[in-house]
Design a protein around this motif. Structure first.
Motif, PDB file in Angstrom:
ATOM      1  N   CYS A   2      -5.860  11.918  -4.029  1.00 33.22           N
ATOM      2  CA  CYS A   2      -5.967  10.750  -3.256  1.00 33.22           C
ATOM      3  C   CYS A   2      -7.270  10.909  -2.354  1.00 33.22           C
ATOM      4  O   CYS A   2      -7.777  12.213  -2.038  1.00 33.22           O
ATOM      5  CB  CYS A   2      -4.984  10.170  -2.381  1.00 33.22           C
ATOM      6  N   PRO A   3      -7.829   9.857  -1.659  1.00 38.49           N
ATOM      7  CA  PRO A   3      -8.834  10.172  -0.727  1.00 38.49           C
ATOM      8  C   PRO A   3      -8.231  11.198   0.289  1.00 38.49           C
ATOM      9  O   PRO A   3      -7.259  10.819   0.824  1.00 38.49           O
ATOM     10  CB  PRO A   3      -9.026   8.757  -0.437  1.00 38.49           C
ATOM     11  N   HIS A  18      -0.791  24.578   0.657  1.00 40.36           N
ATOM     12  CA  HIS A  18      -0.821  23.916  -0.354  1.00 40.36           C
ATOM     13  C   HIS A  18       0.617  22.854  -0.369  1.00 40.36           C
ATOM     14  O   HIS A  18       0.882  22.246  -1.256  1.00 40.36           O
ATOM     15  CB  HIS A  18      -0.809  24.653  -1.759  1.00 40.36           C
ATOM     16  N   GLU A  19       1.566  23.212   0.492  1.00 35.30           N
ATOM     17  CA  GLU A  19       2.747  22.352   0.690  1.00 35.30           C
ATOM     18  C   GLU A  19       2.150  20.874   0.983  1.00 35.30           C
ATOM     19  O   GLU A  19       3.056  19.979   0.660  1.00 35.30           O
ATOM     20  CB  GLU A  19       3.530  22.779   1.552  1.00 35.30           C
ATOM     21  N   ILE A  20       1.043  20.894   1.786  1.00 35.94           N
ATOM     22  CA  ILE A  20       0.349  19.310   2.238  1.00 35.94           C
ATOM     23  C   ILE A  20       0.148  18.878   0.784  1.00 35.94           C
ATOM     24  O   ILE A  20       0.207  17.689   0.722  1.00 35.94           O
ATOM     25  CB  ILE A  20      -0.649  19.478   3.058  1.00 35.94           C
ATOM     26  N   PHE A  50       0.699  -1.174  -0.046  1.00 35.68           N
ATOM     27  CA  PHE A  50      -0.162  -0.200  -0.005  1.00 35.68           C
ATOM     28  C   PHE A  50       0.835   1.256   0.010  1.00 35.68           C
ATOM     29  O   PHE A  50       1.902   1.257   0.479  1.00 35.68           O
ATOM     30  CB  PHE A  50      -0.879   0.148   1.322  1.00 35.68           C
ATOM     31  N   ARG A  51       0.413   2.297  -0.649  1.00 37.35           N
ATOM     32  CA  ARG A  51       1.080   3.647  -0.684  1.00 37.35           C
ATOM     33  C   ARG A  51       1.031   4.237   0.761  1.00 37.35           C
ATOM     34  O   ARG A  51       0.099   3.735   1.709  1.00 37.35           O
ATOM     35  CB  ARG A  51       0.231   4.651  -1.642  1.00 37.35           C
ATOM     36  N   ASP A  52       1.741   5.048   1.162  1.00 39.86           N
ATOM     37  CA  ASP A  52       1.497   5.739   2.479  1.00 39.86           C
ATOM     38  C   ASP A  52       0.604   6.300   2.784  1.00 39.86           C
ATOM     39  O   ASP A  52      -0.268   6.912   2.003  1.00 39.86           O
ATOM     40  CB  ASP A  52       2.732   7.008   2.601  1.00 39.86           C
ATOM     41  N   VAL A  53       0.248   6.586   4.057  1.00 40.70           N
ATOM     42  CA  VAL A  53      -1.031   7.329   4.685  1.00 40.70           C
ATOM     43  C   VAL A  53      -0.328   8.574   5.171  1.00 40.70           C
ATOM     44  O   VAL A  53       0.729   8.392   6.110  1.00 40.70           O
ATOM     45  CB  VAL A  53      -1.652   6.646   6.000  1.00 40.70           C
ATOM     46  N   GLU A  79       1.362  13.889  -2.775  1.00 39.85           N
ATOM     47  CA  GLU A  79       1.347  13.171  -4.236  1.00 39.85           C
ATOM     48  C   GLU A  79       1.919  11.945  -4.093  1.00 39.85           C
ATOM     49  O   GLU A  79       2.878  11.724  -3.509  1.00 39.85           O
ATOM     50  CB  GLU A  79       2.142  14.251  -5.134  1.00 39.85           C
ATOM     51  N   GLY A  80       1.399  11.005  -4.511  1.00 39.55           N
ATOM     52  CA  GLY A  80       1.702   9.624  -4.456  1.00 39.55           C
ATOM     53  C   GLY A  80       1.322   8.866  -3.169  1.00 39.55           C
ATOM     54  O   GLY A  80       1.713   7.717  -3.062  1.00 39.55           O
ATOM     55  N   ALA A  81       0.452   9.391  -2.215  1.00 40.22           N
ATOM     56  CA  ALA A  81      -0.096   8.959  -0.917  1.00 40.22           C
ATOM     57  C   ALA A  81      -1.575   8.025  -1.403  1.00 40.22           C
ATOM     58  O   ALA A  81      -1.827   8.296  -2.308  1.00 40.22           O
ATOM     59  CB  ALA A  81      -0.392  10.001  -0.071  1.00 40.22           C
TER      60      ALA A  81
END
Length: 296
Positions: A288-289, A248-250, A158-161, A255-257
């Motif tokens: 992402c969600p 917007h840094e968040i 799984f991708r990172d949370v 990206e990719g999460a």
């Protein structure tokens, strides 16, 4: 009695993506899934002729989603319900007995969805539990890291949370959700804090002051995460303290999460929906969600 994962359906592409996301969440947790379609009207009223169309549409939406989820996720117990109430009221009522509420997300633009725009924003602002917003087109392979070949694959990790934090605030509910979700996925939890010096000193601060401020932020993050690392020793955790002046840094970090978890503070009486600048930004821009968890 097990609390269900509740999904608000309106027939849009984003709400169907939310239903599938909710089915996977229910499967990982061993919980039932409840699909809810709300439409305007009051229980007990006679059915005017002009309401027969929305009633037919509600049945069609629910039947189609039920068949789709049952076929793709046969291990999940799924139920579907028409609710003859305004969508906001129906969703907040359903949330009272739910483990998690899932809605489609089109950036809250209010276009093409009963559960977007002001309705979804109001639900996010008032719900007593985490609300997950899912964009159209987000599928099961998107939760996983791409294969070495670059292809999407459900058999990769799984991708990172990602969890966006402000260490000085009480984030126990947010961290409880983020760590539990990472544990369910056997995924890495990436905790992120975006910090900045006060505007009045940002341009004049000597390097030593900036370094001390960064060290203080890193120490606060470590202290905030420490008890949760102990509670979830199998969850890999990495922490990032980023100096920036924009929420917007968040968006960039996520990206990719596979999932981004953000908080929203308590709503004060007499005020409209308030989600804060970080939450507002990510709802509009993150692919992402996004899970919005209440915090104290």
């Amino acid at each position: 009695m097990l609390k269900p994962i509740v999904v608000g359906l309106d027939g849009s592409r984003q709400s169907l993506a939310a239903a599938e996301w909710g089915a996977r969440a229910a499967l990982r947790r061993g919980l039932p899934l409840r699909l809810v379609h709300a439409w305007q009207g009051s229980p007990g009223e006679a059915m005017p002729p002009d309401l027969t169309v929305p009633q037919y549409w509600a049945r069609r939406v629910l039947r189609g989603a039920l068949e789709r989820i049952s076929e793709r996720y046969p291990q999940v117990y799924v139920s579907a319900e028409q609710v003859r109430h305004p969508p906001r009221q129906a969703l907040l009522t359903a949330a009272e007995d739910a483990e998690l509420l899932v809605l489609g997300n089109e950036g809250l633009s209010g276009v093409g969805s009963l559960f977007s725009g002001s309705v979804a924003l109001s639900v996010v602002s008032h719900a007593p539990l985490p609300v997950v917003l899912v964009r159209a087109g987000f599928t099961a392979p998107d939760e996983h890291r791409p294969h070495d070949s670059g292809a999407s694959c459900e058999r990769t990790p799984f991708r990172d949370v990602v969890a966006a934090l402000e260490p000085e605030k009480s984030y126990d509910e947010l961290l409880a959700f983020a760590f539990a979700e990472a544990a369910l996925r056997a995924a890495t939890l990436h905790a992120v804090h975006v910090w900045h010096l006060p505007y009045s000193t940002a341009h004049t601060a000597v390097p030593g002051v900036r370094a001390a401020s960064r060290q203080a932020a890193e120490t606060a993050m470590a202290d905030r995460l420490s008890p949760w690392r102990e509670k979830y020793p199998t969850v890999p955790v990495r922490s990032s303290v980023i100096r920036a002046r924009t929420a917007h840094e968040i968006v960039h970090v996520s990206e990719g999460a596979g999932l981004l978890v953000v908080g929203r503070g308590p709503r004060h009486a007499g005020m409209g929906p308030r989600t804060g600048p970080v939450t507002h930004a990510v709802i509009h821009h993150v692919a992402c969600p996004v899970a919005v968890a209440p915090h104290g």
